[in-house]
Design an enzyme around this catalytic site. Structure first.
Site, PDB file in Angstrom:
ATOM      1  N   ARG A  16      36.963  26.315  45.932  1.00 17.69           N
ATOM      2  CA  ARG A  16      37.850  27.582  45.679  1.00 17.69           C
ATOM      3  C   ARG A  16      38.803  27.710  46.728  1.00 17.69           C
ATOM      4  O   ARG A  16      40.008  27.660  46.412  1.00 17.69           O
ATOM      5  CB  ARG A  16      36.670  28.803  45.907  1.00 17.69           C
ATOM      6  N   ASP A  17      38.403  28.018  48.096  1.00 19.03           N
ATOM      7  CA  ASP A  17      39.662  28.430  49.031  1.00 19.03           C
ATOM      8  C   ASP A  17      40.449  27.122  49.167  1.00 19.03           C
ATOM      9  O   ASP A  17      41.753  27.226  49.202  1.00 19.03           O
ATOM     10  CB  ASP A  17      39.007  28.451  50.393  1.00 19.03           C
ATOM     11  N   HIS A 208      34.314  31.776  59.393  1.00 23.14           N
ATOM     12  CA  HIS A 208      35.280  31.148  58.197  1.00 23.14           C
ATOM     13  C   HIS A 208      36.711  30.933  59.161  1.00 23.14           C
ATOM     14  O   HIS A 208      37.467  31.964  59.016  1.00 23.14           O
ATOM     15  CB  HIS A 208      35.648  32.145  57.349  1.00 23.14           C
ATOM     16  N   HIS A 210      40.380  28.915  59.356  1.00 20.67           N
ATOM     17  CA  HIS A 210      41.461  28.339  58.998  1.00 20.67           C
ATOM     18  C   HIS A 210      42.023  27.775  60.114  1.00 20.67           C
ATOM     19  O   HIS A 210      41.965  28.212  61.257  1.00 20.67           O
ATOM     20  CB  HIS A 210      42.495  29.102  58.222  1.00 20.67           C
ATOM     21  N   CYS A 241      45.550  30.375  51.710  1.00 19.95           N
ATOM     22  CA  CYS A 241      45.457  31.632  50.903  1.00 19.95           C
ATOM     23  C   CYS A 241      46.926  31.713  50.441  1.00 19.95           C
ATOM     24  O   CYS A 241      47.691  31.781  51.028  1.00 19.95           O
ATOM     25  CB  CYS A 241      44.923  32.720  51.535  1.00 19.95           C
ATOM     26  N   ASN A 250      41.006  25.389  55.455  1.00 18.81           N
ATOM     27  CA  ASN A 250      40.069  25.618  56.272  1.00 18.81           C
ATOM     28  C   ASN A 250      39.726  24.592  57.133  1.00 18.81           C
ATOM     29  O   ASN A 250      40.131  23.431  56.884  1.00 18.81           O
ATOM     30  CB  ASN A 250      39.060  25.949  55.649  1.00 18.81           C
TER      31      ASN A 250
HETATM   32  P1  HMG Z   1      45.465  44.671  40.103  1.00 15.69           P
HETATM   33  O1  HMG Z   1      46.783  44.422  39.364  1.00 15.69           O
HETATM   34  O2  HMG Z   1      45.512  45.780  41.026  1.00 15.69           O
HETATM   35  O3  HMG Z   1      44.470  45.050  38.940  1.00 15.69           O
HETATM   36  O4  HMG Z   1      44.963  43.274  40.520  1.00 15.69           O
HETATM   37  P2  HMG Z   1      44.397  45.857  37.596  1.00 15.69           P
HETATM   38  O5  HMG Z   1      42.948  46.387  37.394  1.00 15.69           O
HETATM   39  O6  HMG Z   1      45.561  47.059  37.710  1.00 15.69           O
HETATM   40  O7  HMG Z   1      44.521  44.920  36.306  1.00 15.69           O
HETATM   41  C1  HMG Z   1      45.715  44.120  36.248  1.00 15.69           C
HETATM   42  C2  HMG Z   1      45.573  43.185  35.462  1.00 15.69           C
HETATM   43  O8  HMG Z   1      44.977  42.027  35.836  1.00 15.69           O
HETATM   44  C3  HMG Z   1      45.171  43.514  33.784  1.00 15.69           C
HETATM   45  O9  HMG Z   1      45.650  42.360  33.002  1.00 15.69           O
HETATM   46  C4  HMG Z   1      43.558  43.221  34.360  1.00 15.69           C
HETATM   47  O10 HMG Z   1      42.980  42.926  33.078  1.00 15.69           O
HETATM   48  C5  HMG Z   1      43.501  41.998  35.040  1.00 15.69           C
HETATM   49  P3  HMG Z   1      46.630  42.863  31.975  1.00 15.69           P
HETATM   50  O11 HMG Z   1      46.337  44.058  31.507  1.00 15.69           O
HETATM   51  O12 HMG Z   1      47.952  42.763  32.976  1.00 15.69           O
HETATM   52  O13 HMG Z   1      46.759  41.620  31.252  1.00 15.69           O
HETATM   53  N1  HMG Z   1      42.359  41.869  36.015  1.00 15.69           N
HETATM   54  C6  HMG Z   1      41.662  40.695  36.078  1.00 15.69           C
HETATM   55  N2  HMG Z   1      41.734  39.486  35.222  1.00 15.69           N
HETATM   56  C7  HMG Z   1      40.887  38.725  35.543  1.00 15.69           C
HETATM   57  N3  HMG Z   1      39.840  38.817  36.507  1.00 15.69           N
HETATM   58  C8  HMG Z   1      39.754  40.041  37.343  1.00 15.69           C
HETATM   59  C9  HMG Z   1      40.855  40.966  37.033  1.00 15.69           C
HETATM   60  N4  HMG Z   1      40.907  42.038  37.555  1.00 15.69           N
HETATM   61  C10 HMG Z   1      41.961  42.806  36.801  1.00 15.69           C
HETATM   62  N5  HMG Z   1      38.800  40.238  37.980  1.00 15.69           N
HETATM   63  C11 HMG Z   1      43.079  42.014  41.480  1.00 15.69           C
HETATM   64  C12 HMG Z   1      43.767  43.382  41.548  1.00 15.69           C
HETATM   65  C13 HMG Z   1      41.877  41.789  42.693  1.00 15.69           C
HETATM   66  C14 HMG Z   1      42.610  41.685  40.159  1.00 15.69           C
HETATM   67  C15 HMG Z   1      44.278  41.051  41.924  1.00 15.69           C
HETATM   68  O14 HMG Z   1      44.982  41.621  43.096  1.00 15.69           O
HETATM   69  C16 HMG Z   1      43.981  39.608  42.105  1.00 15.69           C
HETATM   70  O15 HMG Z   1      43.496  38.903  41.342  1.00 15.69           O
HETATM   71  N6  HMG Z   1      44.210  39.229  43.382  1.00 15.69           N
HETATM   72  C17 HMG Z   1      43.747  37.850  43.742  1.00 15.69           C
HETATM   73  C18 HMG Z   1      43.116  37.711  44.893  1.00 15.69           C
HETATM   74  C19 HMG Z   1      42.792  36.311  45.334  1.00 15.69           C
HETATM   75  O16 HMG Z   1      42.280  35.503  44.707  1.00 15.69           O
HETATM   76  N7  HMG Z   1      42.994  35.891  46.783  1.00 15.69           N
HETATM   77  C20 HMG Z   1      42.638  34.957  47.148  1.00 15.69           C
HETATM   78  C21 HMG Z   1      41.186  34.824  47.575  1.00 15.69           C
HETATM   79  S1  HMG Z   1      40.953  35.695  49.051  1.00 15.69           S
HETATM   80  C22 HMG Z   1      41.044  34.457  50.328  1.00 15.69           C
HETATM   81  O17 HMG Z   1      41.467  33.398  50.290  1.00 15.69           O
HETATM   82  C23 HMG Z   1      40.468  34.863  51.656  1.00 15.69           C
HETATM   83  C24 HMG Z   1      39.095  34.395  52.078  1.00 15.69           C
HETATM   84  O18 HMG Z   1      38.998  32.934  51.975  1.00 15.69           O
HETATM   85  C25 HMG Z   1      38.785  34.854  53.541  1.00 15.69           C
HETATM   86  C26 HMG Z   1      40.003  34.421  54.482  1.00 15.69           C
HETATM   87  O19 HMG Z   1      40.278  33.342  54.707  1.00 15.69           O
HETATM   88  O20 HMG Z   1      40.556  35.481  54.868  1.00 15.69           O
HETATM   89  C27 HMG Z   1      38.049  34.810  51.061  1.00 15.69           C
HETATM   90 MG    MG Z   2      40.091  31.602  53.446  1.00 16.60          MG
END
Ligand code: HMG
Ligand code: MG
Length: 303
Positions: A16-17, A208, A210, A241, A250
């Protein structure tokens, strides 16, 4: 060093990450093979994929195919990221053992990563957490930017305590203290962990880290000194990310395993098999492993 735990649980977040930021699509079959190799190497927890918007993170669009393709092994926990109810409902069909809601200690990062404020994110997570617990699925909360933020700079431990308290309040069972951009150093990471300890006990906190600034192993040792025994890491040091510019992977799982085994701490992981898993994905990506330990062991094997 009194608290150093005798054993450690590693959660490999490579699928995933590690892969979420890859520009070229990685076929689901390769991701599945990676998960199989990780579990064969002894990993008991694997963060497999995320149910986020494919427009935001195209690499995770094959979440269903990957989860459905895994031949699950008993005793292994498969976790997935779900930012909202839409993501949770999609994930439910694939029966994850644990879902992860992910928030940030920094407002700016919350906006960039999940398009809402910290307070709004908690409102979104609350029904997800409730639904998961009702379905018998465990819940973890990832807390990004607990030491530093690419947009706001240093993050005070109070902000971490605040987020941890909110996570606790909605029923999150355990949390990850993430140094998203790898800027942390041991005492700062300990301060973030201590802030989290105000709301979660030591068994429910994972590190966690990086490795952007090369501090992740030192930070791991600093966390071990506090008694933390759950850590996330990424095979071959994959990752980054998409919403944290310049953030690299990571800490490599191979490097953490080498550190731990060298200190007499059990992980249940076969380092040689893990190195092979890392080589498999590195070969696929066409670049050398990000793990120093893997590179050293591979050179030694050739010798
Ligand atoms: P948004 O645009 O605010 O959401 O995104 P919305 O509810 O307004 O929906 C907009 C569109 O997204 C719609 O589609 C929804 O259907 C769709 P459209 O009508 O435009 O075709 N949608 C989705 N589609 C699939 N799955 C869903 C979903 N939700 C809405 N769950 C949202 C909000 C959170 C969805 C968006 O901002 C997003 O997907 N962000 C991605 C965040 C991400 O994956 N980041 C990386 C992971 S976190 C990380 O790596 C950190 C971590 O490792 C810890 C660290 O290291 O810090 C965990
Ligand atoms: Mg991370």
């Amino acid at each position: 060093m009194n608290h150093i735990p005798p054993q450690v649980r590693l959660i490999d977040v490579g699928p995933r990450d590690g892969l979420q930021n890859e520009k070229q699509p990685v076929p689901a079959a390769v991701k599945i093979e990676l998960v199989h190799r990780l579990q064969a190497a002894g990993l008991k927890e694997i963060e497999v994929t995320s149910y986020v918007s494919p427009k935001w993170v195209p690499q995770m669009a094959d979440n269903h195919a990957v989860m459905q393709g895994i031949a699950r092994q008993g005793g292994v926990r498969y976790s997935v990221l779900t930012p909202n109810l839409k993501g949770f409902e999609a994930a439910l069909a694939d029966r994850p053992d644990e879902i992860v809601v992910f928030g940030a200690a920094s407002e700016a990062f919350s906006q960039k990563n999940i398009n809402c404020s910290i307070a709004e994110s908690i409102e979104r997570f609350a029904p997800v957490v409730a639904a998961a617990l009702a379905a018998g699925i465990a819940v973890r909360g990832a807390m990004s930017c607990t030491v530093g933020c690419p947009y706001e700079g240093d993050i005070a431990p109070e902000r971490v305590a605040y987020l941890a308290g909110l996570m606790r309040g909605i029923g999150v069972q355990r949390v990850d203290v993430a140094d998203t951009i790898g800027v942390g150093t041991p005492r700062k990471v300990q301060a973030a962990l201590e802030a989290t300890l105000k709301h979660f006990d030591i068994d429910h906190i994972s590190g966690h880290f990086h490795d952007t600034y090369g501090q992740a192993l030192s930070n791991t040792l600093a966390a071990l000194e506090l008694g933390v025994w759950n850590f996330q890491s990424s095979v071959a040091g994959l990752g980054g990310c998409p919403y944290a510019k310049g953030a690299t992977g990571n800490v490599a799982t191979e490097d953490v395993v080498y550190l731990l085994h060298g200190m007499g701490i059990e992980t249940g992981i076969d380092l040689d098999a893990l190195v092979d898993a890392g080589q498999f994905i590195s070969d696929h990506l066409g670049r050398p492993s990000g793990s120093r330990v893997a590179r050293a062991l591979l050179t030694k094997r050739q010798g």
